[in-house]
Design a protein around this motif. Structure first.
Motif, short mmCIF file in Angstrom:
data_model
loop_
_atom_site.label_atom_id
_atom_site.label_comp_id
_atom_site.label_asym_id
_atom_site.label_seq_id
_atom_site.Cartn_x
_atom_site.Cartn_y
_atom_site.Cartn_z
N ARG A 1 23.63 -20.87 -26.30
CA ARG A 1 22.36 -20.22 -25.95
C ARG A 1 21.23 -20.79 -26.80
NH1 ARG A 1 20.17 -14.99 -27.33
NH2 ARG A 1 22.11 -14.40 -28.34
N ALA A 2 20.30 -21.46 -26.15
CA ALA A 2 19.28 -22.25 -26.85
C ALA A 2 18.40 -21.39 -27.77
CB ALA A 2 18.41 -22.99 -25.84
N GLU A 3 18.08 -20.16 -27.32
CA GLU A 3 17.16 -19.34 -28.12
C GLU A 3 17.85 -18.62 -29.28
OE1 GLU A 3 18.25 -16.81 -24.46
OE2 GLU A 3 17.94 -18.92 -25.00
N ALA A 4 19.18 -18.70 -29.33
CA ALA A 4 19.91 -18.07 -30.44
C ALA A 4 19.84 -18.95 -31.68
CB ALA A 4 21.36 -17.84 -30.04
N SER A 5 20.05 -18.33 -32.84
CA SER A 5 20.03 -19.09 -34.09
C SER A 5 21.25 -20.01 -34.17
CB SER A 5 20.02 -18.14 -35.29
OG SER A 5 21.27 -17.45 -35.38
N GLN A 6 21.14 -21.02 -35.00
CA GLN A 6 22.26 -21.93 -35.19
C GLN A 6 23.47 -21.18 -35.76
OE1 GLN A 6 22.32 -25.27 -34.19
NE2 GLN A 6 24.50 -24.93 -34.53
N GLU A 7 23.18 -20.25 -36.65
CA GLU A 7 24.27 -19.45 -37.24
C GLU A 7 25.02 -18.68 -36.16
OE1 GLU A 7 25.00 -15.96 -40.63
OE2 GLU A 7 22.97 -16.42 -39.92
N HIS A 8 24.26 -18.08 -35.25
CA HIS A 8 24.87 -17.35 -34.13
C HIS A 8 25.72 -18.28 -33.28
CE1 HIS A 8 25.08 -14.45 -30.76
NE2 HIS A 8 24.93 -15.52 -29.99
N ARG A 9 25.18 -19.44 -32.94
CA ARG A 9 25.93 -20.38 -32.09
C ARG A 9 27.19 -20.86 -32.80
NH1 ARG A 9 20.62 -22.35 -30.98
NH2 ARG A 9 20.99 -24.20 -32.27
N ASP A 10 27.09 -21.12 -34.10
CA ASP A 10 28.27 -21.59 -34.85
C ASP A 10 29.36 -20.53 -34.88
OD1 ASP A 10 27.01 -23.98 -35.33
OD2 ASP A 10 26.42 -23.48 -37.39
N LYS A 11 28.96 -19.27 -35.09
CA LYS A 11 29.95 -18.18 -35.13
C LYS A 11 30.61 -18.01 -33.76
CE LYS A 11 28.03 -15.37 -38.89
NZ LYS A 11 27.40 -14.06 -39.24
N CYS A 12 29.82 -18.15 -32.73
CA CYS A 12 30.37 -18.01 -31.38
C CYS A 12 31.29 -19.18 -31.03
CB CYS A 12 29.25 -17.88 -30.35
SG CYS A 12 28.39 -16.29 -30.44
N GLN A 13 30.97 -20.36 -31.54
CA GLN A 13 31.84 -21.50 -31.30
C GLN A 13 33.19 -21.31 -31.99
OE1 GLN A 13 31.25 -24.28 -29.26
NE2 GLN A 13 33.46 -24.47 -29.62
N GLU A 14 33.17 -20.73 -33.19
CA GLU A 14 34.42 -20.43 -33.89
C GLU A 14 35.26 -19.45 -33.08
OE1 GLU A 14 33.48 -19.01 -37.78
OE2 GLU A 14 32.55 -20.89 -38.43
N LYS A 15 34.62 -18.43 -32.55
CA LYS A 15 35.33 -17.45 -31.73
C LYS A 15 35.84 -18.09 -30.44
CE LYS A 15 32.68 -13.49 -33.46
NZ LYS A 15 31.69 -12.43 -33.13
N LEU A 16 35.03 -18.97 -29.87
CA LEU A 16 35.44 -19.66 -28.65
C LEU A 16 36.68 -20.50 -28.89
CD1 LEU A 16 34.97 -20.47 -25.70
CD2 LEU A 16 33.34 -22.20 -26.51
N HIS B 1 31.78 -16.17 -21.25
CA HIS B 1 30.62 -15.57 -21.90
C HIS B 1 30.46 -16.02 -23.34
CE1 HIS B 1 30.98 -12.83 -18.38
NE2 HIS B 1 29.67 -12.90 -18.44
N MET B 2 31.57 -16.30 -24.02
CA MET B 2 31.45 -16.82 -25.38
C MET B 2 30.90 -18.25 -25.37
SD MET B 2 31.76 -15.66 -28.43
CE MET B 2 32.91 -14.30 -28.29
N HIS B 3 31.28 -19.02 -24.35
CA HIS B 3 30.71 -20.36 -24.20
C HIS B 3 29.20 -20.27 -23.99
CE1 HIS B 3 29.59 -24.07 -22.01
NE2 HIS B 3 30.47 -24.65 -22.81
N LEU C 1 40.66 -12.86 -20.29
CA LEU C 1 40.43 -13.94 -21.24
C LEU C 1 39.50 -15.00 -20.66
CD1 LEU C 1 41.13 -15.09 -24.02
CD2 LEU C 1 43.17 -16.14 -23.00
N ALA C 2 39.62 -15.27 -19.37
CA ALA C 2 38.73 -16.23 -18.72
C ALA C 2 37.28 -15.75 -18.80
CB ALA C 2 39.14 -16.43 -17.26
N LEU C 3 37.08 -14.44 -18.66
CA LEU C 3 35.74 -13.87 -18.78
C LEU C 3 35.21 -13.98 -20.21
CD1 LEU C 3 36.23 -10.80 -16.48
CD2 LEU C 3 34.33 -12.43 -16.28
N LYS C 4 36.07 -13.72 -21.17
CA LYS C 4 35.66 -13.84 -22.57
C LYS C 4 35.24 -15.27 -22.88
CE LYS C 4 38.56 -10.13 -24.47
NZ LYS C 4 39.68 -9.80 -25.39
N ILE C 5 36.02 -16.23 -22.40
CA ILE C 5 35.73 -17.64 -22.65
C ILE C 5 34.41 -18.03 -22.00
CG2 ILE C 5 36.48 -19.99 -22.08
CD1 ILE C 5 39.38 -19.00 -22.59
#
Length: 201
Positions: free
Chosen positions: A135-150, A128-130, A122-126
């Motif tokens: 990730r600056a070059e990712a889309s805002q949609e991608h970052r938002d989805k990853c924040q929800e998962k985080l 890498h999800m963080h 779980l520490a590894l998932k957290i």
């Protein structure tokens, strides 16, 4: 609390690995060998290396021969991971060896070390999800989805940490007892894996 201690060691291991980000980087365990933290650090280092093995082997352009070599390394890493879990459980068996188990005490379906194994992953998932959520070059949609998962992963960390601490308290108080089974993995054993033992004929 054991879970807080363990998680801090896992975070240090992950941070140390990513200074090099190289699966061949030798582990440099900062904790003395007679300390519980030494086991935790080594356990997570193995998990972290294997995490990146799994990334590499999923490269669609990987050379088949290199993939087979890496699969062998993943198998060996899995065995090391299991061995470390058993070492950690041995620590707790020794720690609680003098506890008087109460009448009616119950066994837990998961040993303390396998719960720590889940916390390590779980520490590894957290981590890498963080990374993905920021990730600056990712889309805002991608970052938002990853924040929800985080956010879900962080909630899971809280729940799992509480469960681990409650389990250890129950064992210490005699309300639950430990019973550890060796994993007895068969696929690496040339006496138990039919593909291996038939090739010995």
């Amino acid at each position: 609390m054991f879970s807080k201690l363990a998680y801090s060691v896992f975070e240090q291991s992950i941070k140390d690995y990513h200074q090099f980000d190289n699966v061949d980087q030798p582990v440099n365990n900062p904790f003395p060998k007679d300390k519980f933290e030494h086991l935790l650090y080594l356990k997570n280092w193995i998990d972290t290396v294997q995490w990146h093995f799994e990334d590499i082997i999923r490269d669609p352009q990987i050379d088949p021969v290199a993939a087979l070599t890496l699969k062998r390394r993943i198998d060996a890493s899995n065995q090391e991971r299991t061995d470390m879990v058993e070492y950690i459980d041995s620590y707790f068996l020794q720690k609680y060896s003098d506890v008087k188990v109460k009448d009616g005490a119950k066994i837990n379906s998961e040993s303390p070390a396998w719960a720590f194994d889940r916390l390590s992953i779980l520490a590894l998932k957290i981590y890498h999800m963080h990374e993905e959520a920021n990730r600056a070059e990712a889309s805002q949609e991608h970052r938002d989805k990853c924040q929800e998962k985080l956010n879900i992963l962080l909630e899971q960390r809280s729940d799992l940490s509480t469960a681990i601490d409650d389990l250890l308290t129950d064992i210490e108080n005699g309300d639950k007892f430990m019973k550890v089974y060796k994993q007895m993995k068969m696929y690496n054993d040339d006496e138990l894996n039919p593909v291996l033992y038939q090739n010995k004929k």
